[in-house]
Design a protein around this motif. Structure first.
Motif, PDB file in Angstrom:
ATOM      1  N   UNK A   9     -25.396 -42.970  37.826  1.00  0.00           N
ATOM      2  CA  UNK A   9     -24.577 -42.368  37.042  1.00  0.00           C
ATOM      3  C   UNK A   9     -24.407 -40.762  37.238  1.00  0.00           C
ATOM      4  N   UNK A  10     -25.235 -40.054  37.691  1.00  0.00           N
ATOM      5  CA  UNK A  10     -25.152 -38.502  37.878  1.00  0.00           C
ATOM      6  C   UNK A  10     -24.057 -38.444  39.089  1.00  0.00           C
ATOM      7  N   UNK A  11     -24.392 -39.354  40.159  1.00  0.00           N
ATOM      8  CA  UNK A  11     -23.681 -39.389  41.267  1.00  0.00           C
ATOM      9  C   UNK A  11     -22.358 -39.794  41.058  1.00  0.00           C
ATOM     10  N   UNK A  12     -22.101 -40.790  40.088  1.00  0.00           N
ATOM     11  CA  UNK A  12     -20.768 -41.097  40.205  1.00  0.00           C
ATOM     12  C   UNK A  12     -19.852 -39.737  39.288  1.00  0.00           C
ATOM     13  N   UNK A  13     -20.327 -39.338  38.274  1.00  0.00           N
ATOM     14  CA  UNK A  13     -20.134 -38.289  37.559  1.00  0.00           C
ATOM     15  C   UNK A  13     -19.581 -37.117  38.608  1.00  0.00           C
ATOM     16  N   UNK A  14     -20.548 -36.752  39.602  1.00  0.00           N
ATOM     17  CA  UNK A  14     -20.361 -35.729  40.569  1.00  0.00           C
ATOM     18  C   UNK A  14     -19.170 -35.980  41.473  1.00  0.00           C
ATOM     19  N   UNK A  15     -19.176 -37.235  41.696  1.00  0.00           N
ATOM     20  CA  UNK A  15     -17.947 -37.652  42.901  1.00  0.00           C
ATOM     21  C   UNK A  15     -16.501 -37.559  41.855  1.00  0.00           C
ATOM     22  N   UNK A  16     -16.706 -38.138  40.917  1.00  0.00           N
ATOM     23  CA  UNK A  16     -15.452 -37.776  39.995  1.00  0.00           C
ATOM     24  C   UNK A  16     -14.979 -36.467  39.668  1.00  0.00           C
ATOM     25  N   UNK A  17     -15.849 -35.365  39.438  1.00  0.00           N
ATOM     26  CA  UNK A  17     -15.631 -34.201  39.265  1.00  0.00           C
ATOM     27  C   UNK A  17     -14.888 -33.501  40.495  1.00  0.00           C
ATOM     28  N   UNK A  18     -15.397 -33.831  41.751  1.00  0.00           N
ATOM     29  CA  UNK A  18     -15.107 -33.270  42.748  1.00  0.00           C
ATOM     30  C   UNK A  18     -13.747 -33.813  43.101  1.00  0.00           C
ATOM     31  N   UNK A  19     -13.367 -35.024  42.790  1.00  0.00           N
ATOM     32  CA  UNK A  19     -11.927 -35.487  43.107  1.00  0.00           C
ATOM     33  C   UNK A  19     -10.908 -34.725  42.292  1.00  0.00           C
ATOM     34  N   UNK A  20     -11.378 -34.225  41.285  1.00  0.00           N
ATOM     35  CA  UNK A  20     -10.089 -33.872  40.575  1.00  0.00           C
ATOM     36  C   UNK A  20      -9.562 -32.357  41.100  1.00  0.00           C
ATOM     37  N   UNK A  21      -8.263 -32.658  41.506  1.00  0.00           N
ATOM     38  CA  UNK A  21      -7.497 -31.250  42.076  1.00  0.00           C
ATOM     39  C   UNK A  21      -6.294 -30.890  41.508  1.00  0.00           C
ATOM     40  N   UNK A  22      -6.250 -30.677  40.026  1.00  0.00           N
ATOM     41  CA  UNK A  22      -5.358 -30.662  39.189  1.00  0.00           C
ATOM     42  C   UNK A  22      -5.208 -29.058  39.407  1.00  0.00           C
ATOM     43  N   UNK A  23      -3.957 -28.847  39.615  1.00  0.00           N
ATOM     44  CA  UNK A  23      -3.506 -27.412  40.006  1.00  0.00           C
ATOM     45  C   UNK A  23      -2.736 -27.037  38.786  1.00  0.00           C
ATOM     46  N   UNK A  24      -1.819 -28.042  38.153  1.00  0.00           N
ATOM     47  CA  UNK A  24      -1.105 -27.634  37.056  1.00  0.00           C
ATOM     48  C   UNK A  24       0.312 -26.807  37.459  1.00  0.00           C
ATOM     49  N   UNK A  25       0.830 -26.005  36.599  1.00  0.00           N
ATOM     50  CA  UNK A  25       1.865 -24.958  37.136  1.00  0.00           C
ATOM     51  C   UNK A  25       1.497 -23.813  37.216  1.00  0.00           C
ATOM     52  N   UNK A  26       1.961 -22.975  38.056  1.00  0.00           N
ATOM     53  CA  UNK A  26       1.377 -21.641  38.467  1.00  0.00           C
ATOM     54  C   UNK A  26       2.505 -20.876  38.853  1.00  0.00           C
ATOM     55  N   UNK A  27       2.733 -19.671  37.974  1.00  0.00           N
ATOM     56  CA  UNK A  27       3.893 -18.926  38.648  1.00  0.00           C
ATOM     57  C   UNK A  27       3.412 -17.500  38.745  1.00  0.00           C
ATOM     58  N   UNK A  28       3.725 -16.914  40.045  1.00  0.00           N
ATOM     59  CA  UNK A  28       3.268 -15.619  40.348  1.00  0.00           C
ATOM     60  C   UNK A  28       4.582 -14.971  40.658  1.00  0.00           C
ATOM     61  N   UNK A  29       4.915 -13.832  39.962  1.00  0.00           N
ATOM     62  CA  UNK A  29       6.215 -12.990  40.356  1.00  0.00           C
ATOM     63  C   UNK A  29       5.776 -11.646  40.620  1.00  0.00           C
ATOM     64  N   UNK A  30       6.131 -10.920  41.711  1.00  0.00           N
ATOM     65  CA  UNK A  30       5.695  -9.548  42.037  1.00  0.00           C
ATOM     66  C   UNK A  30       6.871  -8.741  41.987  1.00  0.00           C
ATOM     67  N   UNK A  31       8.027  -9.294  41.568  1.00  0.00           N
ATOM     68  CA  UNK A  31       9.522  -8.560  41.689  1.00  0.00           C
ATOM     69  C   UNK A  31       9.794  -8.321  40.224  1.00  0.00           C
ATOM     70  N   UNK A  32      10.931  -7.999  39.906  1.00  0.00           N
ATOM     71  CA  UNK A  32      11.362  -7.631  38.336  1.00  0.00           C
ATOM     72  C   UNK A  32      12.298  -8.708  37.975  1.00  0.00           C
ATOM     73  N   UNK A  33      12.444  -9.883  38.719  1.00  0.00           N
ATOM     74  CA  UNK A  33      13.140 -10.921  38.331  1.00  0.00           C
ATOM     75  C   UNK A  33      12.660 -11.900  37.353  1.00  0.00           C
ATOM     76  N   UNK A  34      13.353 -12.702  36.627  1.00  0.00           N
ATOM     77  CA  UNK A  34      12.845 -13.261  35.566  1.00  0.00           C
ATOM     78  C   UNK A  34      12.232 -14.927  36.183  1.00  0.00           C
ATOM     79  N   UNK A  35      10.987 -14.988  36.139  1.00  0.00           N
ATOM     80  CA  UNK A  35      10.526 -16.295  36.676  1.00  0.00           C
ATOM     81  C   UNK A  35      10.323 -17.505  35.631  1.00  0.00           C
ATOM     82  N   UNK A  36      10.502 -17.115  34.357  1.00  0.00           N
ATOM     83  CA  UNK A  36      10.525 -18.072  33.615  1.00  0.00           C
ATOM     84  C   UNK A  36      11.514 -19.245  33.589  1.00  0.00           C
ATOM     85  N   UNK A  37      12.711 -18.771  33.977  1.00  0.00           N
ATOM     86  CA  UNK A  37      13.577 -20.030  34.249  1.00  0.00           C
ATOM     87  C   UNK A  37      13.262 -20.939  35.415  1.00  0.00           C
ATOM     88  N   UNK A  38      12.554 -20.412  36.452  1.00  0.00           N
ATOM     89  CA  UNK A  38      12.039 -21.331  37.322  1.00  0.00           C
ATOM     90  C   UNK A  38      10.890 -22.182  36.820  1.00  0.00           C
TER      91      UNK A  38
END
Length: 133
Positions: A9-38
């Protein structure tokens, strides 16, 4: 016998945790432009699972991960979103790709938080998009 079940059970849980590569939605803006629209554009698109957007100086790079059943149309989705982002940000060089390599490289660049090398790394990522096959 019980220890064997617990270890399995521990082995299976560790393998499942390692497979999750969810990044989601990230936005990085180093300018003064509005990144909220993108960010809003990408979040509202139901075909996209994850997205990373980096806006720096005169460039915008977006790496996408499309939903499972949309993967056969990922190039078309990237082209559509590229046109929309170019209309939103006419002053920027826009690069959009649904290639996982672009998504991971852009995410890695953002996590390093090394703004001095953004320009050089962004050019390399843009070159990756051009050599897609």
């Amino acid at each position: 016998m019980a220890i064997r079940k617990i270890l399995t059970l521990v082995f299976i849980l560790v393998m499942l945790a390692g497979c999750s590569t969810s990044i989601g939605f990230k936005t990085v803006n180093t300018t003064d432009m509005d990144s909220q629209r993108a960010e809003k554009l990408l979040k509202e698109d139901k075909r996209i699972k994850n997205a990373v957007v980096l806006i720096h100086e005169d460039r915008l790079i977006a790496g996408l991960r499309v939903n499972t059943f949309e993967r056969f149309k990922k190039r078309k989705i990237a082209q559509e979103l590229s046109k929309e982002l170019e209309d939103m940000y006419p002053d920027l060089k826009v690069t959009v790709s649904a290639d996982s390599k672009v998504l991971l490289e852009t995410n890695k660049l953002i996590e390093k938080e090394d703004e001095q090398n953004y320009e050089e790394k962004m050019e390399k990522i843009s070159a990756l998009v051009k050599e897609e096959t």
